[in-house]
Design a protein around this motif. Structure first.
Motif, short mmCIF file in Angstrom:
data_model
loop_
_atom_site.label_atom_id
_atom_site.label_comp_id
_atom_site.label_asym_id
_atom_site.label_seq_id
_atom_site.Cartn_x
_atom_site.Cartn_y
_atom_site.Cartn_z
N HIS A 189 -1.95 -8.01 8.65
CA HIS A 189 -3.41 -7.89 8.70
C HIS A 189 -4.05 -8.73 7.60
CE1 HIS A 189 -7.09 -4.98 8.97
NE2 HIS A 189 -7.35 -6.16 9.48
N ARG A 190 -3.48 -8.65 6.41
CA ARG A 190 -3.99 -9.43 5.28
C ARG A 190 -3.99 -10.93 5.59
NH1 ARG A 190 0.28 -9.36 1.07
NH2 ARG A 190 1.08 -10.93 2.50
N ASP A 191 -2.92 -11.41 6.19
CA ASP A 191 -2.71 -12.84 6.38
C ASP A 191 -3.42 -13.42 7.60
OD1 ASP A 191 -1.15 -12.65 4.12
OD2 ASP A 191 0.75 -12.69 5.23
N PRO A 199 -6.98 -12.84 8.89
CA PRO A 199 -8.32 -12.24 8.94
C PRO A 199 -9.05 -12.52 10.25
CG PRO A 199 -8.27 -14.10 7.42
CD PRO A 199 -6.85 -13.82 7.83
N LEU A 255 -7.64 -4.11 1.26
CA LEU A 255 -7.38 -5.33 2.03
C LEU A 255 -8.08 -6.52 1.39
CD1 LEU A 255 -5.86 -6.39 4.49
CD2 LEU A 255 -7.90 -5.90 5.86
N SER A 292 -6.20 -7.40 -1.80
CA SER A 292 -4.90 -8.00 -1.51
C SER A 292 -5.05 -9.46 -1.08
CB SER A 292 -4.14 -7.20 -0.45
OG SER A 292 -4.68 -7.42 0.84
N ARG A 293 -6.17 -9.80 -0.48
CA ARG A 293 -6.43 -11.19 -0.09
C ARG A 293 -6.91 -12.02 -1.26
NH1 ARG A 293 -9.61 -9.79 5.55
NH2 ARG A 293 -7.75 -9.61 6.86
N SER A 309 -0.20 -8.54 -4.39
CA SER A 309 -0.90 -8.31 -3.13
C SER A 309 -0.19 -7.25 -2.29
CB SER A 309 -0.99 -9.63 -2.35
OG SER A 309 -1.61 -9.44 -1.11
N LEU A 362 -1.36 -3.16 -1.20
CA LEU A 362 -1.33 -2.58 0.14
C LEU A 362 -0.45 -1.34 0.20
CD1 LEU A 362 -1.05 -5.87 2.25
CD2 LEU A 362 -3.09 -4.45 1.92
#
Length: 194
Positions: free
Chosen positions: A97-99, A101, A163, A166-167, A175, A179
């Motif tokens: 999910h982080r990677d 967007p 989130l 972490s981004r 990061s 999470l």
């Protein structure tokens, strides 16, 4: 050349889908109408046959994205009714999910941009947030509806913040730690509450 109503409807859907992804990836100001239409495989001139303005598209794409998020969260809850919060956090608070967007939460991807948008955009987002928080309030423990609502607001804000943070950091391990720590904290805290 005129297009059929069916083709016009398909084109509109394609524009909304492409806009939803590109806005989450690049921000509202990071992509113009011409590039957005090109990404949708359409000409710039056709845009105004579907939307009154870019602001109209922004509002409609936010509404669409958040409606789909609400539907997805509801499906996750129904699929695992014994562990709904863990299912949501294990989906939301992940590296995937982080990677990505462009395929993720509009609030986490665009929150700061949304705050500067017009009232139609903010109204769309408000409804989406209400829907997501509403799902959380149904699955969180609490002695009253108000207590569950408060926990849901805190939980959602914590998830979005985790989130975003972490981004933002450039340390991959930090990061990941953000999470994991937030997911564990949310799940532990709610498991311990009556």
């Amino acid at each position: 050349m005129r297009v059929s109503r069916e083709q016009a409807a398909e084109n509109r859907e394609r524009i909304l889908d492409v806009a939803a992804q590109l806005f989450r990836e690049k921000g509202f100001d990071g992509i113009g109408v011409a590039d957005l239409m090109k990404s949708a495989g359409l000409t710039h001139g056709g845009f105004y046959g579907h939307f009154a303005s870019k602001d109209d598209l922004v509002a409609q794409s936010c509404a669409r994205t958040l409606e789909r998020s609400v539907e997805h969260w509801q499906a996750m809850v129904e699929k695992d009714p014994d562990h709904p919060l863990e299912t949501i956090t294990s989906f939301y608070l992940t590296a995937k999910h982080r990677d990505h967007p462009g395929r993720g939460c509009a609030i986490a991807a665009l929150g700061a941009d949304i705050a500067r948008q017009n009232s139609s955009v903010r109204t769309s987002v408000t409804e989406g947030v209400r829907g997501l928080v509403g799902i959380l309030s149904k699955v969180l423990p609490g002695k009253s509806k108000a207590a569950k609502q408060d926990k849901a607001l805190v939980t959602f804000a914590t998830m979005v913040g985790a989130l975003v943070l972490s981004r933002a950091v450039d340390d991959a391990q930090l990061s990941e730690d953000i999470l994991q720590a937030v997911a564990s904290s949310i799940n532990r805290r709610t498991a311990a509450e009556p």
